[in-house]
Enzyme design. Structure first.
Site, PDB file in Angstrom:
ATOM      1  N   ASN A  52       0.883  -1.042  -0.118  1.00 35.47           N
ATOM      2  CA  ASN A  52       0.128  -0.075   0.114  1.00 35.47           C
ATOM      3  C   ASN A  52       0.944   1.321   0.013  1.00 35.47           C
ATOM      4  O   ASN A  52       1.815   1.284   0.807  1.00 35.47           O
ATOM      5  CB  ASN A  52      -1.089  -0.027   1.027  1.00 35.47           C
ATOM      6  N   GLU A  65      -2.907  -4.481  -3.043  1.00 37.02           N
ATOM      7  CA  GLU A  65      -3.422  -5.445  -4.121  1.00 37.02           C
ATOM      8  C   GLU A  65      -3.441  -4.759  -5.545  1.00 37.02           C
ATOM      9  O   GLU A  65      -2.988  -5.169  -6.356  1.00 37.02           O
ATOM     10  CB  GLU A  65      -4.780  -6.008  -3.855  1.00 37.02           C
ATOM     11  N   CYS A  99     -10.792  -2.952  -4.253  1.00 36.83           N
ATOM     12  CA  CYS A  99      -9.572  -4.208  -4.865  1.00 36.83           C
ATOM     13  C   CYS A  99     -10.498  -5.383  -5.120  1.00 36.83           C
ATOM     14  O   CYS A  99      -9.872  -6.048  -6.276  1.00 36.83           O
ATOM     15  CB  CYS A  99      -8.644  -4.461  -3.582  1.00 36.83           C
TER      16      CYS A  99
HETATM   17 ZN    ZN Z   1      -7.969  -2.326  -1.337  1.00 35.08          ZN
END
Ligand code: ZN
Length: 158
Positions: A52, A65, A99
């Site tokens: 992230n 992701e 995601c």
């Molecule tokens: Zn996410």
């Protein structure tokens, strides 16, 4: 393990989990202090890692992701056989809604998604089981909208 997913061989599974932990080390999570690592496996055994990456604007933040998918797809890789995700929480955590939709775009409905607890290595060392929640996008995003839906015949459109 979910009956909806296929079986990933043990070496690939372990390699993918290790890669997700490695990816987490590069999380840029200075605002949330919530590190996430993701790793995608391709049919030819390649692994694409993502973490992230937060932003002072907050809205510019991208999840681990999606970082992995953006890296892969932008370099021509669009076929995947498994995804692993790990955080610093000692239980499996699930991808966010955004995601899930991105996973739905690029992955088979029954592709294994391994949600790995932060204490995976300790659990395995102590013989306590791996604590992984293995799921699929079919389970995470039921009744989903995907690329093939845009190919459906439509009524009332010119
Ligand atoms: Zn996410």
């Amino acid at each position: 393990m979910s009956a909806l997913t296929w079986v990933l061989d043990v070496p690939s599974r372990e390699k993918l989990i290790k890669a997700a932990f490695e990816a987490k080390e590069f999380a840029y999570s200075k605002y949330s202090k919530f590190r996430v690592g993701a790793a995608l496996l391709t049919p030819d055994g390649q692994i694409i890692k993502g973490a992230n990456i937060e932003n002072a604007s907050y809205g510019g933040t991208i999840c681990a992701e999606r970082t992995a998918f953006v890296k892969a797809v932008s370099e021509g890789t669009m076929s995947f056989v498994a995804l692993a995700v790990v955080t610093d929480v000692a239980s499996p955590l699930s991808p966010c809604g955004m995601c899930r939709q991105v996973i739905r775009e690029f992955c088979p409905q029954n592709m294994p998604i391994l949600l790995v607890p932060a204490d995976y290595n300790e659990r395995v060392a102590k013989g306590l089981g791996d604590g992984i929640l293995e799921t699929s996008i079919a389970e995470l995003l039921p009744h989903s909208f995907g690329p093939e839906d845009l190919e459906l015949p439509r009524q009332g459109a010119d």
